[in-house]
Design a protein around this motif. Structure first.
Motif, PDB file in Angstrom:
ATOM      1  N   ASN A   1      15.210  15.172   6.914  1.00 42.03           N
ATOM      2  CA  ASN A   1      15.211  15.604   5.431  1.00 42.03           C
ATOM      3  C   ASN A   1      14.060  15.189   4.940  1.00 42.03           C
ATOM      4  OD1 ASN A   1      15.662  12.538   4.545  1.00 42.03           O
ATOM      5  ND2 ASN A   1      17.693  12.789   5.089  1.00 42.03           N
ATOM      6  N   ALA A   2      13.949  15.478   3.351  1.00 43.71           N
ATOM      7  CA  ALA A   2      12.560  15.202   2.683  1.00 43.71           C
ATOM      8  C   ALA A   2      12.718  13.948   2.056  1.00 43.71           C
ATOM      9  CB  ALA A   2      12.487  16.594   1.957  1.00 43.71           C
ATOM     10  N   GLY A   3      14.006  13.249   2.252  1.00 45.29           N
ATOM     11  CA  GLY A   3      14.005  11.992   1.426  1.00 45.29           C
ATOM     12  C   GLY A   3      14.250  10.794   2.175  1.00 45.29           C
ATOM     13  N   TRP A   4      13.266  10.448   3.347  1.00 47.38           N
ATOM     14  CA  TRP A   4      13.442   9.377   3.930  1.00 47.38           C
ATOM     15  C   TRP A   4      13.525   7.949   3.015  1.00 47.38           C
ATOM     16  CZ3 TRP A   4      10.076   9.401   9.058  1.00 47.38           C
ATOM     17  CH2 TRP A   4      10.264  10.436   9.749  1.00 47.38           C
ATOM     18  N   THR A   5      12.658   8.304   1.983  1.00 47.56           N
ATOM     19  CA  THR A   5      12.821   7.059   1.069  1.00 47.56           C
ATOM     20  C   THR A   5      12.557   7.563  -0.445  1.00 47.56           C
ATOM     21  OG1 THR A   5      11.772   4.991   0.298  1.00 47.56           O
ATOM     22  CG2 THR A   5      10.300   6.443   1.900  1.00 47.56           C
ATOM     23  N   ASP A   6      13.051   7.181  -1.426  1.00 48.36           N
ATOM     24  CA  ASP A   6      12.455   7.332  -2.810  1.00 48.36           C
ATOM     25  C   ASP A   6      11.131   6.839  -3.099  1.00 48.36           C
ATOM     26  OD1 ASP A   6      13.377   4.928  -2.856  1.00 48.36           O
ATOM     27  OD2 ASP A   6      14.201   4.717  -4.985  1.00 48.36           O
ATOM     28  N   ALA A   7      10.420   6.407  -2.240  1.00 47.29           N
ATOM     29  CA  ALA A   7       8.745   6.138  -2.283  1.00 47.29           C
ATOM     30  C   ALA A   7       8.705   4.782  -2.679  1.00 47.29           C
ATOM     31  CB  ALA A   7       8.102   7.098  -3.164  1.00 47.29           C
ATOM     32  N   VAL A   8       9.954   3.899  -3.075  1.00 49.86           N
ATOM     33  CA  VAL A   8       9.845   2.559  -3.220  1.00 49.86           C
ATOM     34  C   VAL A   8       9.305   1.849  -2.278  1.00 49.86           C
ATOM     35  CG1 VAL A   8      11.288   0.441  -4.043  1.00 49.86           C
ATOM     36  CG2 VAL A   8      11.552   2.590  -5.166  1.00 49.86           C
ATOM     37  N   ASP A   9       9.984   2.237  -0.953  1.00 44.55           N
ATOM     38  CA  ASP A   9       9.619   1.224   0.278  1.00 44.55           C
ATOM     39  C   ASP A   9       8.916   2.324   1.356  1.00 44.55           C
ATOM     40  OD1 ASP A   9      11.883   2.640   0.403  1.00 44.55           O
ATOM     41  OD2 ASP A   9      13.117   0.767   1.084  1.00 44.55           O
ATOM     42  N   THR A  10       8.725   1.769   2.404  1.00 44.64           N
ATOM     43  CA  THR A  10       8.013   2.674   3.546  1.00 44.64           C
ATOM     44  C   THR A  10       9.221   2.473   4.541  1.00 44.64           C
ATOM     45  OG1 THR A  10       5.769   2.084   2.839  1.00 44.64           O
ATOM     46  CG2 THR A  10       6.116   3.071   5.164  1.00 44.64           C
ATOM     47  N   VAL A  11       9.843   3.558   5.161  1.00 44.20           N
ATOM     48  CA  VAL A  11      10.856   3.564   6.137  1.00 44.20           C
ATOM     49  C   VAL A  11      10.182   4.337   7.204  1.00 44.20           C
ATOM     50  CG1 VAL A  11      12.206   3.079   4.630  1.00 44.20           C
ATOM     51  CG2 VAL A  11      12.058   5.260   5.274  1.00 44.20           C
ATOM     52  N   SER A  12      11.083   4.012   8.631  1.00 49.51           N
ATOM     53  CA  SER A  12      10.821   4.939   9.544  1.00 49.51           C
ATOM     54  C   SER A  12      12.040   5.969   9.849  1.00 49.51           C
ATOM     55  CB  SER A  12      11.055   3.823  11.018  1.00 49.51           C
ATOM     56  OG  SER A  12      12.472   3.612  10.742  1.00 49.51           O
ATOM     57  N   TYR A  13      11.972   6.864  10.577  1.00 49.73           N
ATOM     58  CA  TYR A  13      12.965   7.797  11.007  1.00 49.73           C
ATOM     59  C   TYR A  13      14.298   7.055  11.208  1.00 49.73           C
ATOM     60  CZ  TYR A  13      15.351  12.093  12.919  1.00 49.73           C
ATOM     61  OH  TYR A  13      15.962  12.993  13.370  1.00 49.73           O
ATOM     62  N   GLU A  14      14.288   6.137  12.050  1.00 50.79           N
ATOM     63  CA  GLU A  14      15.908   5.526  11.869  1.00 50.79           C
ATOM     64  C   GLU A  14      16.267   4.744  10.681  1.00 50.79           C
ATOM     65  OE1 GLU A  14      17.963   6.390  14.017  1.00 50.79           O
ATOM     66  OE2 GLU A  14      16.585   7.554  15.371  1.00 50.79           O
ATOM     67  N   GLY A  15      15.197   4.342  10.179  1.00 47.72           N
ATOM     68  CA  GLY A  15      15.534   3.617   8.767  1.00 47.72           C
ATOM     69  C   GLY A  15      15.519   4.427   7.399  1.00 47.72           C
ATOM     70  N   MET A  16      15.546   5.779   7.472  1.00 47.10           N
ATOM     71  CA  MET A  16      15.655   6.651   6.331  1.00 47.10           C
ATOM     72  C   MET A  16      16.804   6.330   5.452  1.00 47.10           C
ATOM     73  SD  MET A  16      16.380  10.503   7.800  1.00 47.10           S
ATOM     74  CE  MET A  16      15.027  10.787   8.844  1.00 47.10           C
TER      75      MET A  16
ATOM     76  N   ARG B   1      10.920  -2.790  -2.617  1.00 48.64           N
ATOM     77  CA  ARG B   1       9.288  -2.520  -2.338  1.00 48.64           C
ATOM     78  C   ARG B   1       8.929  -3.574  -1.342  1.00 48.64           C
ATOM     79  NH1 ARG B   1       6.353   0.433  -5.894  1.00 48.64           N
ATOM     80  NH2 ARG B   1       7.501   1.289  -7.610  1.00 48.64           N
ATOM     81  N   GLY B   2       9.399  -4.739  -1.185  1.00 47.91           N
ATOM     82  CA  GLY B   2       8.926  -5.499  -0.458  1.00 47.91           C
ATOM     83  C   GLY B   2       7.708  -6.016  -0.952  1.00 47.91           C
ATOM     84  N   GLN B   3       6.479  -6.203  -0.028  1.00 47.77           N
ATOM     85  CA  GLN B   3       5.331  -6.734  -0.480  1.00 47.77           C
ATOM     86  C   GLN B   3       4.540  -5.981  -1.445  1.00 47.77           C
ATOM     87  OE1 GLN B   3       4.196 -10.217   0.512  1.00 47.77           O
ATOM     88  NE2 GLN B   3       6.478 -10.169   1.124  1.00 47.77           N
ATOM     89  N   VAL B   4       4.109  -6.603  -2.485  1.00 43.37           N
ATOM     90  CA  VAL B   4       3.053  -5.969  -3.480  1.00 43.37           C
ATOM     91  C   VAL B   4       1.959  -6.542  -3.323  1.00 43.37           C
ATOM     92  CG1 VAL B   4       2.620  -5.384  -5.947  1.00 43.37           C
ATOM     93  CG2 VAL B   4       5.088  -5.180  -5.126  1.00 43.37           C
ATOM     94  N   GLN B   5       0.603  -5.934  -3.150  1.00 43.68           N
ATOM     95  CA  GLN B   5      -0.543  -6.428  -2.857  1.00 43.68           C
ATOM     96  C   GLN B   5      -1.684  -5.954  -3.908  1.00 43.68           C
ATOM     97  OE1 GLN B   5      -1.238  -4.953   1.328  1.00 43.68           O
ATOM     98  NE2 GLN B   5      -0.100  -6.591   2.093  1.00 43.68           N
ATOM     99  N   ALA B   6      -2.719  -6.916  -4.088  1.00 47.70           N
ATOM    100  CA  ALA B   6      -3.678  -6.734  -4.879  1.00 47.70           C
ATOM    101  C   ALA B   6      -4.696  -7.704  -4.342  1.00 47.70           C
ATOM    102  CB  ALA B   6      -3.452  -7.052  -6.227  1.00 47.70           C
ATOM    103  N   LYS B   7      -6.119  -7.329  -4.593  1.00 47.86           N
ATOM    104  CA  LYS B   7      -7.324  -7.717  -4.028  1.00 47.86           C
ATOM    105  C   LYS B   7      -8.228  -7.813  -5.000  1.00 47.86           C
ATOM    106  CE  LYS B   7     -10.854  -7.777  -0.198  1.00 47.86           C
ATOM    107  NZ  LYS B   7     -11.149  -6.771   1.064  1.00 47.86           N
ATOM    108  N   ILE B   8      -8.835  -8.877  -5.377  1.00 48.53           N
ATOM    109  CA  ILE B   8      -9.979  -8.878  -6.145  1.00 48.53           C
ATOM    110  C   ILE B   8     -11.219  -9.433  -5.318  1.00 48.53           C
ATOM    111  CG2 ILE B   8     -10.894 -10.236  -8.182  1.00 48.53           C
ATOM    112  CD1 ILE B   8      -7.882 -10.152  -9.357  1.00 48.53           C
TER     113      ILE B   8
END
Length: 783
Positions: free
Chosen positions: A93-108, A488-495
């Protein structure tokens, strides 16, 4: 704006009014968008892909002959549903995730609803991508080749109305998933009755007043000016995709899983995106897969791009809502019950999100004081365009019935609807009356002139003999606070700090026009103010590239405006610690006896500037990267409201919005210019949704009739009223800023505010949008 907002805490950079960091770049046409980048100059030998779209609302391909297309000069490759590499692709389907997180095929998210096949032989709406994709030297040749394909279609019965689709004997669109077209309960969305609290029947029994309301919300589309676009290119066994997906990490995961490639063999790059408004949340699109296969087959880069017509690809989910409410004579609500039927169209994707997730969140953060509550929802397949993700997903549909209920119940109780809302709604972590809710509504009422302009419905003065005016409002919880972003899990930033005091900020997020990149730069400058760093000293890395190894923070839920800035506060503290460790030997004092301010490192009796310190030694820049999850301290949310004044012509039925007041409690305003732009820009969508925008279907042939920007009536500047954006800082979330997103919600309340104002003007309720002249005249008994 009539009055600039007043910050609760004055900061150096966060919260101010200033141009966007990319304003000049965009104005000069230098900001790179996917369609600008994917050219023959940058990709020698570039081919162009087109895909067959079903001309029928429901059909199956019996036979397909592409021999004439293959013989057309300029055609380089053809893929069909019969090819082994296509037939082997898993259903999706076209909605594995709502883009908040990153998921696999089995985790959609919606793994029970894998109702799409890449280039399958079955079409479920007039526009479905099916059967065959062609790569050619130009888009025109590819399109011409598609016309030469001989397709033998088995045309099947179709159904466009969700209530008819639920009836016995209706055509079953995906019988293997949803017998009788009703989505089964799933592990993520839960059962059809997905929320119960207390006993609604006993709550209704103790009420002095009962009221029921039915509403119908239609199917506006996102109207993004930047159509889906990508290029796929193979180098040896490694695939690179450049696209205007705003979720690069998820696109990489989707492609690698569907093509069964190791993740490190897929690189995804995204630059600027010209608005997406929820479209990108259904980002696991089949076109990424067949474009990659065509590129592999030809050994050349292949570009796929939607036409303007193709951009009518999915919509806000149409929904029928029924609400029943019971209340005491003093206005205390004793019970609330909501039932919705969602027209999910041909593919489920994120339908359950709109039907269950969003209402459940609303119950948590707005309906906590109501003792008895019941919510149930049913997702129903039809042969419409997929109804799925659009700005304000699920919230807009719910608010149309919620805000209508407040207005109608207050009238029955002879109360001001503002007083009714303040009396009954709030979240469990705050006081009652909720300070944010109360201030938002009182401020909006003052700005619109509520006391002076509101009158008994249909009893106001006449204008020009046939016109009447009215005011109305609707209110809603804000969307989203940091604690609601746990998925979301981890939010990252680098300075990275250089010896001359300049900075590179790597806070991966695809800029979609919201101004979140400016929020990030302001947050970075604020966090590094002890170094005298200013926004002009900071370079933000605009390109999101999965090969960089940092995870992108996707601009959904309107949360990027503050999430990465919260992390930057942690980055700055770590950077400060490292600088003090470097300075300690130079100053001859322990690091814990030194401090930094105004760009100077001071120890007991001695000091050195940060620049002077960094110019010593090997001149290696100082880099700090922090990765952490969102703060999970539950703080509730702030509130938002729209107030509308309208004028209705009772002779023609035309409704004109005269003024809108848009009130957002933000917790902390990260970037005032951008926030007000969100408030104002969102009203173009909201006014169109309320009054003019609607996809129209031929009821006989089941095909859409207005997939273009002329017949699909989006408002222009001439249609827009005076808009007064109001930013408040009443509620306080967790963290350095304690902010809440606003972009998602600026659309939500306005359609109901307009509908309530129309009722106040003419004394007849119209609970179905868009509020067209025909509906107004029908409500007045004129037709």
């Amino acid at each position: 704006m009539s009055t600039p907002y007043k910050p609760r805490v004055r900061r150096l950079f966060v919260g101010g009014y200033q141009p966007r960091i990319d304003a000049l770049e965009k104005a000069q046409g230098r900001a790179p968008y996917a369609d600008d980048v994917i050219t023959e100059r940058n990709y020698p030998g570039l081919l162009h892909a087109r895909v067959l779209r079903s001309p029928y609302p429901r059909a199956r391909i019996r036979r397909l002959d592409a021999s004439k297309a293959a013989a057309l000069p300029g055609v380089r490759a053809i893929l069909t549903y019969q090819d082994p590499e296509v037939a082997a692709i898993k259903p999706t389907n076209a909605g594995w995730t709502d883009a908040v997180d990153t998921v696999s095929y089995e985790g959609m998210m919606w793994r029970l609803f894998r109702d799409r096949r890449v280039l399958g032989d079955y079409a479920a709406w007039a526009g479905d991508e099916v059967g065959i994709a062609i790569a050619a030297d130009s888009p025109q040749i590819a399109e011409q080749a598609l016309k030469l394909v001989d397709v033998d279609w088995e045309v099947l019965p179709f159904v466009l109305d969700p209530l008819k689709a639920m009836a016995p004997g209706a055509p079953e669109i995906h019988p293997e998933i949803a017998p009788h077209n009703v989505l089964p309960p799933d592990p993520v969305g839960g059962p059809d009755i997905f929320l119960t609290k207390g006993d609604v029947e006993s709550g209704f029994a103790t009420a002095d007043v009962l009221l029921e309301m039915d509403t119908r919300h239609h199917n506006p589309t996102q109207g993004a000016l930047d159509p889906w676009c990508c290029v796929a290119q193979w180098k040896n066994d490694r695939l690179t995709i450049v696209s205007n997906s705003y979720a690069a990490d998820q696109t990489r995961m989707h492609v690698s899983q569907m093509l069964e490639l190791p993740v490190h063999k897929v690189q995804v790059i995204s630059n600027y995106v010209g608005g997406q408004f929820g479209r990108g949340d259904t980002g696991d699109q089949p076109f990424f897969i067949f474009t990659a296969l065509l590129a592999k087959k030809t050994g050349r880069p292949v570009k796929f791009k939607h036409t303007r017509r193709d951009s009518f690809h999915d919509t806000r989910q149409p929904a029928l809502y029924h609400c029943k409410v019971g209340a005491k004579a003093d206005g205390t609500i004793t019970a609330l019950q909501f039932k919705s039927i969602g027209d999910i169209g041909a593919h489920a994707d994120h339908s359950v999100f709109a039907l269950k997730f969003a209402p459940a969140e609303i119950a948590e953060v707005a309906l906590a004081p109501v003792p008895n509550l019941k919510m149930e929802s049913y997702g129903v397949y039809t042969d419409h365009i997929p109804g799925c993700m659009m700005r304000g997903v699920g919230n807009s549909q719910f608010n149309f019935v919620f805000g209508g209920m407040i207005d109608a119940l207050a009238e029955r109780l002879d109360m001001d609807p503002i007083a009714l809302a303040v009396k009954n709604f709030g979240h469990e972590w705050g006081a009652r009356p909720d300070p944010s809710l109360k201030t938002v509504l009182e401020t909006g009422a003052e700005r619109i002139g509520w006391k002076e302009k509101r009158h008994k419905s249909g009893a106001g003065p006449w204008y020009e003999g046939v016109k009447r005016r009215g005011v109305g409002f609707s209110v809603h919880p804000g969307w989203h606070a940091e604690w609601q972003e746990a998925r979301r899990g981890q939010v990252q930033a680098k300075i990275t700090l250089y010896p001359d005091g300049t900075v590179t900020l790597d806070a991966p997020t695809v800029e979609t026009g919201t101004g979140s990149n400016t929020c990030n730069v302001l947050g970075c400058a604020e966090a590094l103010s002890f170094l005298n760093v200013r926004p002009a000293d900071i370079t933000w890395i605009a390109k999101v590239d999965t090969d960089r190894g940092m995870r992108d923070c996707v601009q959904t839920d309107s949360a990027v405006s503050y999430l990465q800035s919260e992390v930057m506060a942690n980055v700055a503290q770590e950077l400060k610690r490292k600088l003090l460790e470097l300075a300690a030997p130079v100053l001859g004092a322990p690091a814990d006896q030194c401090d930094i301010s105004d760009g100077q490192i001071r120890g007991p009796g001695k000091s050195i500037s940060v620049k002077e310190l960094l110019w010593q030694g090997d001149l290696v820049p100082l880099s700090v990267m922090v990765s952490r999850p969102p703060n999970q301290l539950k703080t509730g949310v702030p509130y938002i409201a729209s107030f509308a004044e309208v004028e209705v012509d009772t002779a023609t039925g035309r409704t004109q919005v005269l003024k809108l007041v848009i009130v957002n409690d933000c917790g902390t305003v990260m970037y005032a210019t951008g926030a007000e732009a969100q408030q104002i820009g969102g009203q173009v969508m909201a006014v169109g949704e309320a009054l003019t925008e609607e996809i129209v279907y031929d009821p006989v042939y089941g095909v859409p009739l207005n997939f273009n920007f002329i017949d699909y009536k989006m408002p222009t500047i001439l249609d827009m009223p005076s808009i007064d954006p109001v930013l408040l800082e009443i509620w306080q979330g967790a963290g350095e800023y304690g902010a809440c997103g606003i972009g998602e919600g600026t659309v939500t309340c306005t359609p109901r505010a307009i509908a309530n104002a129309v009722y106040n003007a003419i004394g007849a309720r119209i609970d179905e949008i868009p509020i067209t002249p025909e509906k107004v005249l029908r409500a007045l008994g004129r037709i």
